[in-house]
Every structure is written in structure tokens, then in C-alpha cells.
Design a protein around this motif. Structure first.
Motif, PDB file in Angstrom:
ATOM      1  N   CYS A 151       3.700  -5.435   6.475  1.00  0.00           N
ATOM      2  CA  CYS A 151       5.032  -5.124   5.952  1.00  0.00           C
ATOM      3  C   CYS A 151       5.739  -6.420   5.551  1.00  0.00           C
ATOM      4  O   CYS A 151       5.975  -7.286   6.413  1.00  0.00           O
ATOM      5  N   PRO A 152       6.073  -6.611   4.284  1.00  0.00           N
ATOM      6  CA  PRO A 152       6.748  -7.842   3.858  1.00  0.00           C
ATOM      7  C   PRO A 152       8.133  -7.985   4.498  1.00  0.00           C
ATOM      8  O   PRO A 152       8.674  -7.055   5.088  1.00  0.00           O
ATOM      9  N   SER A 153       8.713  -9.155   4.328  1.00  0.00           N
ATOM     10  CA  SER A 153      10.013  -9.459   4.919  1.00  0.00           C
ATOM     11  C   SER A 153      11.149  -8.890   4.066  1.00  0.00           C
ATOM     12  O   SER A 153      10.956  -8.582   2.880  1.00  0.00           O
ATOM     13  N   PRO A 154      12.344  -8.745   4.643  1.00  0.00           N
ATOM     14  CA  PRO A 154      13.499  -8.306   3.845  1.00  0.00           C
ATOM     15  C   PRO A 154      13.778  -9.239   2.671  1.00  0.00           C
ATOM     16  O   PRO A 154      14.159  -8.782   1.585  1.00  0.00           O
ATOM     17  N   THR A 155      13.587 -10.540   2.882  1.00  0.00           N
ATOM     18  CA  THR A 155      13.838 -11.497   1.801  1.00  0.00           C
ATOM     19  C   THR A 155      12.906 -11.256   0.619  1.00  0.00           C
ATOM     20  O   THR A 155      13.308 -11.375  -0.551  1.00  0.00           O
ATOM     21  N   SER A 203       0.835  -1.197   0.000  1.00  0.00           N
ATOM     22  CA  SER A 203       0.000   0.000   0.000  1.00  0.00           C
ATOM     23  C   SER A 203       0.869   1.244   0.000  1.00  0.00           C
ATOM     24  O   SER A 203       2.076   1.197   0.293  1.00  0.00           O
ATOM     25  N   ARG A 204       0.241   2.383  -0.314  1.00  0.00           N
ATOM     26  CA  ARG A 204       0.975   3.645  -0.293  1.00  0.00           C
ATOM     27  C   ARG A 204       1.438   3.972   1.136  1.00  0.00           C
ATOM     28  O   ARG A 204       2.518   4.534   1.329  1.00  0.00           O
ATOM     29  N   GLY A 205       0.651   3.583   2.123  1.00  0.00           N
ATOM     30  CA  GLY A 205       1.057   3.829   3.500  1.00  0.00           C
ATOM     31  C   GLY A 205       2.312   3.063   3.872  1.00  0.00           C
ATOM     32  O   GLY A 205       3.203   3.588   4.554  1.00  0.00           O
ATOM     33  N   VAL A 206       2.396   1.802   3.431  1.00  0.00           N
ATOM     34  CA  VAL A 206       3.612   1.011   3.701  1.00  0.00           C
ATOM     35  C   VAL A 206       4.800   1.606   2.953  1.00  0.00           C
ATOM     36  O   VAL A 206       5.919   1.666   3.487  1.00  0.00           O
ATOM     37  N   TYR A 207       4.567   2.069   1.727  1.00  0.00           N
ATOM     38  CA  TYR A 207       5.637   2.704   0.956  1.00  0.00           C
ATOM     39  C   TYR A 207       6.211   3.893   1.724  1.00  0.00           C
ATOM     40  O   TYR A 207       7.438   4.015   1.881  1.00  0.00           O
ATOM     41  N   ASP A 208       5.332   4.780   2.172  1.00  0.00           N
ATOM     42  CA  ASP A 208       5.798   5.975   2.886  1.00  0.00           C
ATOM     43  C   ASP A 208       6.523   5.601   4.176  1.00  0.00           C
ATOM     44  O   ASP A 208       7.547   6.203   4.526  1.00  0.00           O
ATOM     45  N   LEU A 209       6.019   4.601   4.876  1.00  0.00           N
ATOM     46  CA  LEU A 209       6.646   4.173   6.127  1.00  0.00           C
ATOM     47  C   LEU A 209       8.047   3.617   5.879  1.00  0.00           C
ATOM     48  O   LEU A 209       9.005   3.974   6.583  1.00  0.00           O
ATOM     49  N   LEU A 210       8.177   2.773   4.871  1.00  0.00           N
ATOM     50  CA  LEU A 210       9.470   2.157   4.592  1.00  0.00           C
ATOM     51  C   LEU A 210      10.481   3.178   4.080  1.00  0.00           C
ATOM     52  O   LEU A 210      11.673   3.090   4.390  1.00  0.00           O
TER      53      LEU A 210
END
Length: 660
Positions: free
Chosen positions: A102-106, A42-49
Motif C-alpha cells: 500500500c503506497p503512502s498518503p504522500t 493492484s486491484r486488491g489494493v484498490y478494493d481495500l482502499l
């Protein structure tokens, strides 16, 4: 000169404009939303990351805040944007794992890896655009954090070649300070600084990986015409700051940087990192990584090491006051409202202090290894004395223990003992300094520093292991054990957060066990061990004795140590008591000096009959069984050896455990 290649007159300067080769307008514009859709976030996750990246990335400063999305308008392929953003998020998502969406680093790492390859292939023979290099740096950083094995090693090579394609090795080949500080050229200078940051990030990873693998760096220091980076505050605010090149003469680097007025923590870290690398090349020159580990060899390059020690002292003394660690608490607080960034400042102090101690390790480690008790005891045992006939009649006499507190009356022996104690003090002081800065840092500081530094913590822990087992009696062993516990706990936390690097724990346990085994062997009883071993050597090894000492005439070589040590492996012919029972002897009469490169002809089958143990193969030859690195397959695992060669003294113990 070759007709199949384009004619080149002189290398071109790096481009000051972010653009794709053959750029054309996309029918579907690349936007934040299209990237989010492709990454399934989502756009919210994008901004957070994105916010987490700039708040927590202290290892490399590759971007100015707010500079990433404008690159989308220059891109030709959607895969470019997806590779860049996924690479950024492969780092920042580590700090957001408490969120379910939030997906994982992998997850992001796999996308970045595949999209990066897809984009590079799309450009064919054209050099990739600059932002793909930035994506490649972050992908490589992620993989090197896991290990310095084949995949990350090859991806690092790609980054270096991309950097050369973009001429980042000569950003400042035509440097003109008067022109760059002109207000009309500040924008150009700022764009060039972004390229300097990328180049030095690649350089730093090249030094790290090459140091771990003990191989030459791929970047040619003679063709490095890019100045050291300036402080973030100058770059972010378009304030011109003069810098300098990383000159080849290591004794001049601190002078040039101090005279330039550049107080960048990253610039000083690069200088310190280069000194560490130079010191490693002195102790382990190319082609001689397995030279004899004895005092004669340790003295060979002492003048060069003294120069490095002087240079290290001058460099540290020249640090800007804001970069000097003086025992204060490092809490790694986030950026404050007044614009200050304690997290970055504390990470810089932490990294500089650890790199300083790593340089000290490099300088003193070789002599400490050369004076280990199992070598010193053998050296004393080989010295002729008036009582030699008596000793010949008493084969059960134990060699003297160099760690005992027996009074020394001989002035020369007393001076020698004092020299050993002084070297131990210097060596252990570096480890103690690392313990101090770790103890004074916040309990979660490992989240905010470069994960490469966990290897330096490992070196400090290995030093504590050595001191605990055979260090001088003047050292407090209870304190040593406590320091070791603190370092082990911190290493565990690094591994838990960053992933990968699990082999560090196994290596440390093997070293501690092997050191104790060697010490018990040194002080143990060894009647007729030489004759027992000789009868099991292959016939081609039975040749007249050239020397009863090591390959350099001053003590046993590392090949000698490995030869005898491997006879102690469980299951070896003639081994009736197991690996820990037979003491380690290092005098090998009847065997000539080892070849220049012992790896080329030496393997377990040279000293042991493994006909009933098919899982073992020779050192670096292809096969299904574990090799010297203790892993299956061809070529071994470079992560099982450290840059110091400590494990080479314990080679047999490393190859005995193929499960770690």
C-alpha cells in the motif's frame, strides 16, 4: 455589459447530470483496471482502499457507496479518473499503512495534485466537471491537514471558484418542497444533495482556513442559496428530507433548522461552526486584530457576545437527542451488520461537542486576556492614590499580584474579583469539557475524526497553560497539569497519524515559557526601566506624551506590549541580562497612540538596534531573516498565530524562536 464576455441573463441551476463539457467516447474506455495501472497498484489494493475510505471518512460525506465507478463512463480524460481516485486514496491509505503493498498518503497526494491540474487545464475556459471539484476538495482537505499555508490556501481558492462556476451556491434557489418530494423527482433531489455536500465541504474548509489565518472568508454569505445537508441515512436510501438555508441572522439559525425537522449531524455542526466564526468576527473585527487588549476594549462588544452566548445556549438545547454528548464512552466502532454506523455517530458527537466548547472559548477568551496579571498590575499601579508621594519615593515597590489570596474588604473590589473568578470558571469549563470527551474516547479516536479539530485541542491546552501559570488560586493546579499532559499526548498522537501540524507543539511550549516569564516580570523589580528604554528609542519616537495608557485609554495596547517585550530580546541594545531578566512593563509615557494598523509601521528596528543582528527584519517586510511569525521569507507563517490572539500578547517570545 463587457463585449469580451458572454451575455448572461440569470444564473443557471446546477446540472443534475454528471457529464464532461464536450464529452466524447474514449478510444480506450476508463475502467477500474486502467486506473489501477495508472496508479501502479493492484486491484486488491484498490478494493481495500475504497472500502477503507467509506469505513473511516467521517469528516465529509461526498459520495454514496457504489457511486464512484459509474462516473468513469462520463469522463472525457483518463486524468479525471486518476485525479479522483488518487485524491480518495490519499485519505484512506492512512488506515492501511501496515500493508507493504500500500503506497503512502504522500504518493497518492502528489498524483492527485498533478492530475487535477492537468485535467482542469484540459477543459480550457469550460467549467470543470463536478467530479473534479470533488477531487479538488479531497486534495485541499489533505493539504489543509498539513497546514494552512500558501499552497493549501490557494488550492482552497480554486475549489471555491470551481463551486461558483458550477453554481453550487444556488442549488436550492428555486426550491419547491412539493416537487422535490415527488417520487418521480427523488433521483434529481439525490443528485442535488451530492452537490450540497460538496458545497458545504468547501464552506467548512473556507471557515477553518480563514479562522486560522484570521482573514475574511471567500464565500459570500449573502449569496448562499444552498440548503444544509440531510442525514446520510436519508440520502443513501433516497428518502426525501426537508432542510433549510443558513440564514444570516445567527440568532435564527437554530430555529430554522429545528423547524425543518432536519436532524443531520453535519447540518448542526455547520450551524455551530458559523456561530464560532461570527463570534471571532465580534472579538476581532476586520482591520482591528491588534486592538488594545484591555478591559475597556473587552467591554466594547459585550452585548454582542452576550447575544452569541444566548444563541449558543439555545442551539445546544435544540440539538437532537442523538447528537448530545452526555459523558458516555465513544469507542468509534466500525459499521455494524444491522446498518448502524457507531464510528460516524461518535465522530459527530465528538465534533459537535468540541465545536461547542470552541464557541465558548471565543466568547470568554478576550476578557481573560484583558485581565491578565501583567495588565491588571499595571492598571492598579497607574491608579492615583493618597500614598502616591510615598510610592514616588520608593521605586522598588513591587506591583500587587492579582492571583494572591489577600482578603478583599472593599465591596466593589470583591464584586470585581468574583466577576473574574466567574469568567475563569466559564473559560476553564470549556477546556475541561474537551478533556472529558477526549478521556472518554477510545485511545485511537484521533484516526476517525476530522484532523482540523486538533486545533481546538490546542486551544484547550493553551487555556490549561494559562490557568497553571496565573489562574485563580481556587483552581487545582495539579489537576490543571494533569489535564495539560492528557491534551499534549493527544495532540502528539494527532500529529503522528495525520502528519504536519508539528508547529502546534512548538507554539504550546513557547506560550507556556513566555507566560511564566511575563509572570516573573510582573512580580519582579523594575527600577528606572522606563528611562533606560527611552534612551534607546529612535529619535522619531521621542514625542510629547499623549497618554500614559494604551491606544484606547484603558490600558496598554498590543503594540505597547510588543514594543517593550521586544526590548527584552537577547542582543537588543542595552540588554545586559538576556530576555528573561528584565520585567515587562506596559506603561509607555512619551509615545503616542499606535497607528490604526500597527503592522504597517512597527517592527523590531523601531525599538532595537539590530545592526549587529542582520538576521532580524521588520515585521512583515521582505527579507532573509525571521519576521514576527518566526520564519524566514516574505509574509510569515499564519500557522504561528491562533484565532484568539493569545500569541500576540506573547509576540516577542514567538519571534525569538525561529527554529520551531
Amino acid at each position: 455589459m463587457y463585449p469580451s464576455h458572454e451575455a448572461q441573463t440569470r444564473p443557471q441551476s446546477p446540472s443534475t447530470v454528471d457529464a464532461s463539457p464536450g464529452h466524447q467516447d474514449n478510444p480506450i474506455p476508463i475502467t477500474v483496471q486502467t486506473v489501477c495501472d495508472a496508479l501502479k497498484i493492484s486491484r486488491g489494493v484498490y478494493d481495500l482502499l475504497m472500502e477503507c475510505y467509506f469505513a473511516n471518512m467521517t469528516s465529509f460525506s461526498l459520495f454514496r457507496p457504489g457511486s464512484i465507478e459509474p462516473k468513469f463512463a462520463m469522463m472525457q480524460f483518463h486524468s479525471d479518473a486518476e485525479a479522483l481516485i488518487a485524491a480518495i486514496f490519499s485519505f484512506s491509505t492512512r488506515h492501511c499503512q501496515d500493508r507493504e503493498d500500500c503506497p503512502s498518503p504522500t504518493y497518492f497526494s502528489k498524483i492527485a495534485y498533478s492530475k487535477l491540474d492537468e485535467s482542469v487545464d484540459s477543459y480550457g475556459d469550460n467549467p470543470p466537471p463536478f467530479w473534479l471539484l470533488q477531487a479538488g476538495i479531497l486534495v485541499t482537505f489533505y493539504q489543509l491537514t498539513m497546514s494552512v499555508r500558501s499552497r493549501s490556501w490557494k488550492k482552497l481558492g480554486d475549489c471555491i471558484r470551481y463551486s461558483y462556476d458550477l453554481n453550487l451556491h444556488m442549488v436550492d434557489a428555486n426550491h419547491d418542497p412539493a416537487k422535490d418530494k415527488n417520487p418521480l423527482n427523488i433521483q434529481r433531489w439525490s443528485l442535488m444533495e451530492e452537490r450540497r455536500r460538496a458545497w458545504w465541504a468547501v464552506w467548512e474548509m473556507d471557515v477553518f482556513a480563514s479562522t486560522i489565518r484570521r482573514l475574511p472568508t471567500a464565500i459570500d454569505p449573502e449569496m448562499n442559496l444552498t440548503m444544509l445537508p440531510v442525514p446520510d441515512s436519508c440520502w443513501f436510501n433516497d428518502v426525501y428530507q426537508e432542510s433549510c438555508f443558513l440564514v444570516q441572522d445567527c440568532s435564527l439559525r437554530w430555529k430554522h433548522l429545528a423547524q425543518s425537522g432536519n436532524q443531520s449531524a453535519k447540518a448542526w455542526f455547520i450551524v455551530m461552526n458559523s456561530l464560532m466564526r461570527n463570534t471571532q468576527r465580534i472579538v476581532y473585527p476586520a482591520g482591528s486584530a491588534l486592538q488594545s487588549m484591555n478591559e475597556n476594549h473587552a467591554e466594547t462588544n459585550q452585548d454582542e457576545l452576550n447575544i452569541m452566548a444566548n444563541t449558543l445556549y439555545c442551539t445546544v438545547a435544540s440539538f437532537p437527542a442523538s447528537l448530545v454528548y452526555q459523558g458516555e464512552t465513544l469507542d468509534f466502532r466500525p459499521k455494524a451488520s444491522d446498518g448502524s454506523n457507531p464510528r460516524q455517530d461518535h465522530a459527530d458527537k465528538y465534533a459537535l461537542h468540541l465545536m461547542t466548547q470552541l464557541c465558548r472559548f471565543m466568547i470568554y477568551h478576550h476578557k481573560i486576556c484583558a485581565r491578565t496579571p501583567w495588565l491588571s498590575s499595571q492598571s492598579q499601579h497607574q491608579k492615583p492614590s493618597s500614598s502616591s508621594s510615598t510610592n514616588d519615593n520608593n521605586n522598588n515597590t513591587n506591583p500587587p499580584d492579582p492571583t494572591t489570596t489577600t482578603p478583599i474588604t472593599d465591596p466593589q473590589a470583591a464584586a470585581h474579583q468574583q466577576s473574574i473568578t466567574s469568567e475563569w470558571s466559564n473559560y476553564m469549563s470549556a477546556s475541561s469539557e474537551i478533556v472529558t470527551v477526549v478521556r472518554n474516547s477510545s485511545h485511537n479516536h484521533f484516526r476517525y475524526v476530522n484532523p482540523f479539530l486538533v486545533n481546538t485541542l490546542w486551544f484547550a491546552a493553551a487555556a490549561q497553560c494559562a490557568c497553571k501559570v496565573f489562574g485563580p488560586p481556587s483552581f487545582n493546579k495539579r489537576l490543571t497539569i494533569s489535564n495539560l499532559d492528557l491534551l499534549k499526548l493527544t495532540i502528539d498522537r494527532y500529529i503522528s497519524f495525520w502528519g504536519g501540524m508539528e508547529n502546534l507543539k512548538g507554539k504550546l511550549a513557547r506560550i507556556e515559557t513566555a507566560l511564566q516569564s511575563l509572570m516573573s516580570g510582573t512580580n519582579g523589580k523594575a527600577p528606572n526601566d522606563h528611562e533606560h528604554r527611552q534612551q534607546h528609542l529612535p529619535e522619531r519616537r521621542q514625542q510629547p506624551s499623549v497618554s500614559n495608557q494604551g491606544s484606547n485609554g484603558g490600558g496598554p495596547s498590543i503594540n505597547d506590549l510588543a514594543t517593550v517585550a521586544m526590548q527584552r530580546l537577547p542582543g537588543a541594545v542595552g540588554d545586559t541580562t538576556g530576555a528573561a531578566a528584565s520585567p515587562l512593563l506596559v506603561s509607555i509615557p512619551g509615545i503616542g497612540p499606535p497607528p490604526l494598523n500597527p503592522w504597517s509601521t512597527f517592527g523590531p528596528t523601531d525599538v532595537c538596534d539590530f545592526s549587529n543582528q542582520p538576521q532580524f527584519t521588520t515585521g512583515l517586510t521582505p527579507g532573509a531573516g525571521p519576521n514576527f511569525y518566526g520564519h524566514h521569507g516574505v509574509g510569515g507563517d499564519p500557522m504561528d498565530f491562533s484565532p484568539f490572539g493569545l500569541e500576540e500578547l506573547l509576540m516577542a517570545s514567538i519571534m525569538m524562536d525561529s527554529q520551531i
